[in-house]
Design a protein around this motif. Structure first.
Motif, short mmCIF file in Angstrom:
data_model
loop_
_atom_site.label_atom_id
_atom_site.label_comp_id
_atom_site.label_asym_id
_atom_site.label_seq_id
_atom_site.Cartn_x
_atom_site.Cartn_y
_atom_site.Cartn_z
N LEU A 26 0.83 -1.20 0.00
CA LEU A 26 0.00 0.00 0.00
C LEU A 26 0.87 1.26 0.00
O LEU A 26 0.59 2.21 -0.73
CB LEU A 26 -0.94 0.01 1.21
N LYS A 27 1.93 1.26 0.79
CA LYS A 27 2.84 2.40 0.82
C LYS A 27 3.51 2.58 -0.54
O LYS A 27 3.65 3.71 -1.03
CB LYS A 27 3.89 2.25 1.93
N ALA A 28 3.91 1.48 -1.17
CA ALA A 28 4.56 1.55 -2.49
C ALA A 28 3.60 2.07 -3.55
O ALA A 28 3.97 2.88 -4.41
CB ALA A 28 5.12 0.18 -2.88
N ILE A 29 2.36 1.61 -3.51
CA ILE A 29 1.35 2.07 -4.47
C ILE A 29 1.09 3.56 -4.28
O ILE A 29 1.01 4.32 -5.27
CB ILE A 29 0.05 1.25 -4.33
N ALA A 30 0.94 4.00 -3.04
CA ALA A 30 0.73 5.43 -2.78
C ALA A 30 1.90 6.24 -3.34
O ALA A 30 1.69 7.28 -3.99
CB ALA A 30 0.57 5.68 -1.28
N ASP A 31 3.11 5.75 -3.15
CA ASP A 31 4.28 6.43 -3.68
C ASP A 31 4.24 6.49 -5.21
O ASP A 31 4.49 7.54 -5.80
CB ASP A 31 5.55 5.72 -3.20
N ARG A 32 3.92 5.37 -5.84
CA ARG A 32 3.84 5.34 -7.31
C ARG A 32 2.76 6.26 -7.85
O ARG A 32 2.89 6.80 -8.94
CB ARG A 32 3.58 3.92 -7.79
N ARG A 33 1.70 6.44 -7.08
CA ARG A 33 0.61 7.32 -7.49
C ARG A 33 0.83 8.76 -7.03
O ARG A 33 -0.02 9.61 -7.26
CB ARG A 33 -0.72 6.79 -6.96
N ALA A 34 1.96 9.02 -6.39
CA ALA A 34 2.31 10.36 -5.91
C ALA A 34 1.23 10.94 -5.01
O ALA A 34 0.80 12.08 -5.16
CB ALA A 34 2.61 11.29 -7.09
N MET A 35 0.80 10.10 -4.06
CA MET A 35 -0.19 10.54 -3.09
C MET A 35 0.19 10.02 -1.71
O MET A 35 1.02 9.12 -1.60
CB MET A 35 -1.59 10.04 -3.49
N SER A 36 -0.39 10.61 -0.70
CA SER A 36 -0.09 10.13 0.64
C SER A 36 -0.78 8.79 0.88
O SER A 36 -1.79 8.46 0.23
CB SER A 36 -0.57 11.14 1.68
N LEU A 37 -0.24 8.03 1.81
CA LEU A 37 -0.84 6.76 2.17
C LEU A 37 -2.25 7.00 2.73
O LEU A 37 -3.19 6.26 2.41
CB LEU A 37 0.03 6.03 3.19
N ALA A 38 -2.42 8.04 3.52
CA ALA A 38 -3.74 8.36 4.07
C ALA A 38 -4.75 8.65 2.96
O ALA A 38 -5.91 8.21 3.04
CB ALA A 38 -3.65 9.54 5.02
N ALA A 39 -4.32 9.36 1.92
CA ALA A 39 -5.21 9.65 0.79
C ALA A 39 -5.59 8.38 0.05
O ALA A 39 -6.74 8.21 -0.36
CB ALA A 39 -4.56 10.66 -0.15
N LEU A 40 -4.64 7.48 -0.12
CA LEU A 40 -4.94 6.21 -0.79
C LEU A 40 -5.94 5.40 0.03
O LEU A 40 -6.92 4.88 -0.51
CB LEU A 40 -3.66 5.40 -1.02
N ILE A 41 -5.72 5.30 1.32
CA ILE A 41 -6.63 4.54 2.18
C ILE A 41 -8.02 5.17 2.15
O ILE A 41 -9.03 4.46 2.07
CB ILE A 41 -6.07 4.44 3.61
N ALA A 42 -8.10 6.50 2.17
CA ALA A 42 -9.39 7.18 2.10
C ALA A 42 -10.09 6.88 0.77
O ALA A 42 -11.30 6.65 0.73
CB ALA A 42 -9.23 8.68 2.30
N GLU A 43 -9.33 6.87 -0.31
CA GLU A 43 -9.90 6.57 -1.63
C GLU A 43 -10.46 5.14 -1.65
O GLU A 43 -11.57 4.91 -2.15
CB GLU A 43 -8.83 6.72 -2.70
#
Length: 76
Positions: A26-43
């Motif tokens: 999840l952290k790697a995906i957030a990084d690849r998408r240039a977003m915070s981990l919190a933003a990815l989890i919220a999405e």
């Protein structure tokens, strides 16, 4: 190892449990998408079905991410 994590989603604290490998991805995906981990989890939380829990939705998201060749999966 499975661990409990916490996040603030839309101003509310929530917790979920995922294995370390999913957490790292999840952290790697957030990084690849240039977003915070919190933003990815919220999405992911925003797009999960009402009958799916957040922990499962996070795991499914990681699986679908890799199945789709590194593209954000469709809403679940």
């Amino acid at each position: 190892m499975i661990r409990k994590h916490s996040a603030t989603l839309h101003g509310h604290r929530t917790s979920f449990t995922v294995e370390d490998v999913f957490w790292e991805e999840l952290k790697a995906i957030a990084d690849r998408r240039a977003m915070s981990l919190a933003a990815l989890i919220a999405e992911i939380d925003d797009h999960r079905s009402e009958d799916a829990n957040l922990s499962s939705s996070l795991r499914v998201y990681v699986l679908e991410w890799y199945r789709s060749g590194g593209e954000p999966p469709a809403a679940q």
